[in-house]
Motif scaffolding. Structure first.
Motif, PDB file in Angstrom:
ATOM      1  N   ASP A  39      -9.917  51.525 -26.349  1.00  0.00           N
ATOM      2  CA  ASP A  39     -10.606  51.196 -27.603  1.00  0.00           C
ATOM      3  C   ASP A  39      -9.895  51.832 -28.799  1.00  0.00           C
ATOM      4  O   ASP A  39      -9.237  52.871 -28.667  1.00  0.00           O
ATOM      5  N   LEU A  40     -10.074  51.223 -29.964  1.00  0.00           N
ATOM      6  CA  LEU A  40      -9.647  51.848 -31.223  1.00  0.00           C
ATOM      7  C   LEU A  40     -10.897  52.287 -31.974  1.00  0.00           C
ATOM      8  O   LEU A  40     -11.896  51.571 -31.990  1.00  0.00           O
ATOM      9  N   VAL A  41     -10.813  53.468 -32.607  1.00  0.00           N
ATOM     10  CA  VAL A  41     -11.922  53.962 -33.412  1.00  0.00           C
ATOM     11  C   VAL A  41     -11.384  54.375 -34.783  1.00  0.00           C
ATOM     12  O   VAL A  41     -10.943  55.504 -34.976  1.00  0.00           O
ATOM     13  N   PRO A  42     -11.394  53.438 -35.745  1.00  0.00           N
ATOM     14  CA  PRO A  42     -10.878  53.777 -37.069  1.00  0.00           C
ATOM     15  C   PRO A  42     -11.862  54.626 -37.878  1.00  0.00           C
ATOM     16  O   PRO A  42     -13.048  54.673 -37.555  1.00  0.00           O
ATOM     17  N   GLY A  43     -11.343  55.293 -38.901  1.00  0.00           N
ATOM     18  CA  GLY A  43     -12.201  56.121 -39.754  1.00  0.00           C
ATOM     19  C   GLY A  43     -11.382  56.880 -40.775  1.00  0.00           C
ATOM     20  O   GLY A  43     -10.205  56.586 -40.997  1.00  0.00           O
ATOM     21  N   ASN A  44     -12.028  57.865 -41.408  1.00  0.00           N
ATOM     22  CA  ASN A  44     -11.363  58.667 -42.442  1.00  0.00           C
ATOM     23  C   ASN A  44     -11.052  60.052 -41.891  1.00  0.00           C
ATOM     24  O   ASN A  44     -11.882  60.950 -41.947  1.00  0.00           O
ATOM     25  N   SER A  45      -9.875  60.266 -41.369  1.00  0.00           N
ATOM     26  CA  SER A  45      -9.455  61.572 -40.823  1.00  0.00           C
ATOM     27  C   SER A  45     -10.537  62.188 -39.942  1.00  0.00           C
ATOM     28  O   SER A  45     -11.265  63.076 -40.389  1.00  0.00           O
ATOM     29  N   HIS A  81      -8.325  62.378 -57.549  1.00  0.00           N
ATOM     30  CA  HIS A  81      -9.213  61.298 -57.110  1.00  0.00           C
ATOM     31  C   HIS A  81     -10.582  61.885 -56.734  1.00  0.00           C
ATOM     32  O   HIS A  81     -10.643  62.829 -55.944  1.00  0.00           O
ATOM     33  N   PRO A  82     -11.671  61.343 -57.300  1.00  0.00           N
ATOM     34  CA  PRO A  82     -12.987  61.971 -57.066  1.00  0.00           C
ATOM     35  C   PRO A  82     -13.523  61.788 -55.650  1.00  0.00           C
ATOM     36  O   PRO A  82     -14.432  62.508 -55.230  1.00  0.00           O
ATOM     37  N   PHE A  83     -12.975  60.828 -54.898  1.00  0.00           N
ATOM     38  CA  PHE A  83     -13.499  60.561 -53.548  1.00  0.00           C
ATOM     39  C   PHE A  83     -12.357  60.457 -52.532  1.00  0.00           C
ATOM     40  O   PHE A  83     -12.072  59.402 -51.994  1.00  0.00           O
ATOM     41  N   LYS A  84     -11.727  61.605 -52.288  1.00  0.00           N
ATOM     42  CA  LYS A  84     -10.584  61.630 -51.375  1.00  0.00           C
ATOM     43  C   LYS A  84     -10.994  61.497 -49.906  1.00  0.00           C
ATOM     44  O   LYS A  84     -10.138  61.568 -49.031  1.00  0.00           O
ATOM     45  N   GLY A  85     -12.287  61.317 -49.655  1.00  0.00           N
ATOM     46  CA  GLY A  85     -12.730  61.051 -48.283  1.00  0.00           C
ATOM     47  C   GLY A  85     -12.782  59.555 -47.996  1.00  0.00           C
ATOM     48  O   GLY A  85     -13.033  59.142 -46.861  1.00  0.00           O
ATOM     49  N   ASN A  86     -12.556  58.733 -49.010  1.00  0.00           N
ATOM     50  CA  ASN A  86     -12.656  57.274 -48.843  1.00  0.00           C
ATOM     51  C   ASN A  86     -11.630  56.744 -47.847  1.00  0.00           C
ATOM     52  O   ASN A  86     -10.550  57.305 -47.703  1.00  0.00           O
ATOM     53  N   VAL A  87     -11.973  55.597 -47.213  1.00  0.00           N
ATOM     54  CA  VAL A  87     -10.957  54.899 -46.438  1.00  0.00           C
ATOM     55  C   VAL A  87     -10.327  53.825 -47.316  1.00  0.00           C
ATOM     56  O   VAL A  87     -10.952  53.302 -48.246  1.00  0.00           O
ATOM     57  N   ASN A  88      -9.084  53.524 -46.993  1.00  0.00           N
ATOM     58  CA  ASN A  88      -8.383  52.404 -47.594  1.00  0.00           C
ATOM     59  C   ASN A  88      -8.881  51.142 -46.884  1.00  0.00           C
ATOM     60  O   ASN A  88      -8.643  50.964 -45.689  1.00  0.00           O
ATOM     61  N   LEU A  89      -9.591  50.297 -47.626  1.00  0.00           N
ATOM     62  CA  LEU A  89     -10.286  49.162 -46.994  1.00  0.00           C
ATOM     63  C   LEU A  89      -9.304  48.146 -46.409  1.00  0.00           C
ATOM     64  O   LEU A  89      -9.600  47.512 -45.393  1.00  0.00           O
ATOM     65  N   GLU A  90      -8.137  48.021 -47.042  1.00  0.00           N
ATOM     66  CA  GLU A  90      -7.130  47.081 -46.495  1.00  0.00           C
ATOM     67  C   GLU A  90      -6.592  47.586 -45.167  1.00  0.00           C
ATOM     68  O   GLU A  90      -6.445  46.834 -44.204  1.00  0.00           O
ATOM     69  N   LYS A  91      -6.304  48.893 -45.141  1.00  0.00           N
ATOM     70  CA  LYS A  91      -5.824  49.509 -43.909  1.00  0.00           C
ATOM     71  C   LYS A  91      -6.873  49.337 -42.805  1.00  0.00           C
ATOM     72  O   LYS A  91      -6.548  48.993 -41.660  1.00  0.00           O
ATOM     73  N   CYS A  93     -15.351  64.585 -45.767  1.00  0.00           N
ATOM     74  CA  CYS A  93     -14.204  64.567 -44.868  1.00  0.00           C
ATOM     75  C   CYS A  93     -13.560  65.954 -44.834  1.00  0.00           C
ATOM     76  O   CYS A  93     -12.904  66.369 -45.772  1.00  0.00           O
ATOM     77  N   ASN A  94     -13.813  66.672 -43.741  1.00  0.00           N
ATOM     78  CA  ASN A  94     -13.345  68.050 -43.588  1.00  0.00           C
ATOM     79  C   ASN A  94     -11.825  68.120 -43.588  1.00  0.00           C
ATOM     80  O   ASN A  94     -11.216  68.933 -44.285  1.00  0.00           O
ATOM     81  N   THR A  95     -11.213  67.242 -42.797  1.00  0.00           N
ATOM     82  CA  THR A  95      -9.774  67.317 -42.585  1.00  0.00           C
ATOM     83  C   THR A  95      -8.996  67.137 -43.887  1.00  0.00           C
ATOM     84  O   THR A  95      -7.931  67.713 -44.067  1.00  0.00           O
ATOM     85  N   SER A  96      -9.528  66.330 -44.829  1.00  0.00           N
ATOM     86  CA  SER A  96      -8.820  66.152 -46.095  1.00  0.00           C
ATOM     87  C   SER A  96      -9.289  67.154 -47.140  1.00  0.00           C
ATOM     88  O   SER A  96      -8.950  67.041 -48.314  1.00  0.00           O
TER      89      SER A  96
END
Ligand code: PLP
Length: 456
Positions: free
Chosen positions: A116-122, A153-163, A183-186
């Protein structure tokens, strides 16, 4: 004169801490194999290793502890917590677990399979660990601004929607998208309401589900209130409710924004998920109405989840993190900007440009800060990123952070001054720091907790 800001609580109980000498610390860190996780807590003066389970509970939480119902089945503490979760997040079904990674273990056992793939934000380290343990793959779709520490950038936890859409289109099985709030990692960076809404839209288009990894949900809501147009006048509870309208379920480490010392849970809208997860919860955690938690701890959590969404609490909390961050900026120290929700993330690559990446730059900085001031931070860099499960090579992340995580309601701003001064002293001698650390011994997965190192 303008009345200055001050903490929204006063202190009722204190715990002494010991200020050691550099000579003592040199001996202790050597005995600890240059791994800060191996130190005893009394060898640390100011402990910013983590904000997980290290916060101070309120008098109301301690009061609730006394009223815990320790019945094996059907405890009133379970129902008290269930009601709070339902009203805060809007989820009908909930299972308690002993902490956040246990919630991941239970839910992923029900939902994630090999390939399976599990995409997300870091993804958080334990989240990624639980995905990779099942031979599935976590795909990081975080926006590229998150990896530029100078971008505001005010929301560096965002995902890139195209990606994200590229991954969703891949034809692979995708049981879940996981959004980590904050997003802890970022760097404790928030996700915007708009991004959450668009992620949910994409999930619906591609017939998959959205899970919020919710450890710092209230801090995320605070940043939406402060930074996203249209939310200034909303209460934190209203913002949280809207955030979770874009999720199918949540896993929670209550040790963060639950402001308790131990605990976790999962919650969801679907009875189907709940039924599947229930079997694993009983196997791994405990019966449905306690799941590894004492009744008293569920009571304290029910109170904590309410307190964490109070505006005065969050203002105090985030102001302290900003206080430390602004001091470091004043000293010219490179940190992830804007300042995050639960800690300050020092950009170790820019701080120590002469240490090669093969010698664990952020870990090196963490060790030197400990020697200088008795302050324990934590590496969020190459050690944490671990080896590639297939090639077994080191994965070098774009950013090497020294994370200074601030426990909730625990330290004063005088402590933050000590941290800042210690780091400034190290910064002043950065040109002479040219060597780092090498690995002596490591575990096959999540090595950062137990790795043994030596001076390169
Ligand atoms: C802490 C944390 C977890 C894991 O929770 P534990 O309570 O430490 O097991 C998962 N995700 C995030 C974002 C966390 O911060």
């Amino acid at each position: 004169m303008e009345i200055p800001f001050a903490e929204s609580y006063k202190i009722k109980m204190v715990e002494p801490i010991y200020r050691s000498t550099r000579k003592q610390r040199e001996k202790w860190i050597d005995e600890a194999h240059y791994n800060l996780f191996n130190l005893r807590s009394d060898q640390v003066f100011i402990d910013l290793l983590t904000d997980s389970g290290t916060g101070a509970m309120s008098d109301n939480q301690w009061g609730a502890i006394m009223q815990g119902d320790e019945s094996y089945a059907g405890s009133s503490s379970y129902y008290r917590l269930k009601e709070v979760i339902q009203s805060l997040f809007g989820f009908e079904y909930f299972l308690p677990t002993h902490q956040g990674r246990a919630a991941e273990n239970v839910l992923f056992s029900a939902l994630i399979k090999e390939g399976d793939l599990v995409p997300g934000n870091s993804h958080f380290d334990t989240t990624k660990g639980h995905i990779e343990f099942r031979k599935a793959k976590a795909v990081d779709c975080t926006i590229s601004e998150a990896f530029d520490t100078e971008s505001n950038h005010p929301f560096k936890g965002n995902v890139n929607l195209e990606k994200l859409e590229e991954v969703l289109k891949s034809g692979k099985n995708i049981p879940l998208i996981i959004m980590t709030l904050t997003c802890n990692t970022s760097g404790g960076q928030p996700v915007s309401m708009e991004n959450l809404k668009q992620v949910k839209k994409l999930a619906e288009k591609y017939n998959t589900s959205v899970l919020f990894d919710s450890a710092r949900f209230a801090e995320n809501a605070w940043f939406i209130k402060k930074r996203e147009p249209g939310f200034e006048e909303k209460t934190i509870k209203e913002i949280v409710r809207e955030m979770y309208s874009y999720a199918d379920g949540m896993t929670m480490s209550s040790k963060k924004d639950g402001i308790v010392n131990i605990g976790g849970f999962l919650a969801m809208r679907s009875k189907k998920w709940f039924d599947k997860a229930t079997t694993f919860n009983i196997m791994f955690e405990g019966f449905v109405t306690y799941g590894g938690m004492a009744g008293r701890d569920m009571n304290a959590l029910a109170v904590g989840l309410d307190e964490v969404t109070h505006k005065d609490y969050l203002e105090t909390r985030i102001s302290q993190v900003e206080y430390l961050g602004n001091k470091l900026i004043e000293y010219g120290i490179p940190i992830q900007k804007p300042i995050g929700g639960h800690g300050v993330f020092v950009d170790a690559k820019r701080f120590l440009p002469n240490v090669p990446k093969e010698e664990y730059i952020a870990q090196t900085l963490a060790i030197i800060l400990y020697l200088e001031a008795g302050v324990r931070g934590v590496e969020v860099g190459t050690l944490l990123a671990d080896r590639d499960p297939e090639t077994h090579d080191n994965r070098y992340p774009e950013l090497e952070f020294l994370r200074l995580a601030i426990p909730r309601r625990t330290y004063t701003n005088n402590h933050m001054d000590v941290v800042a001064a210690g780091l400034k002293n190290v910064y002043d001698m950065r040109d002479e720091i040219r060597t780092g650390l090498k690995i002596h011994k490591e575990a096959p997965i999540m090595r950062h907790f137990t790795v043994e190192l030596y001076k390169a």
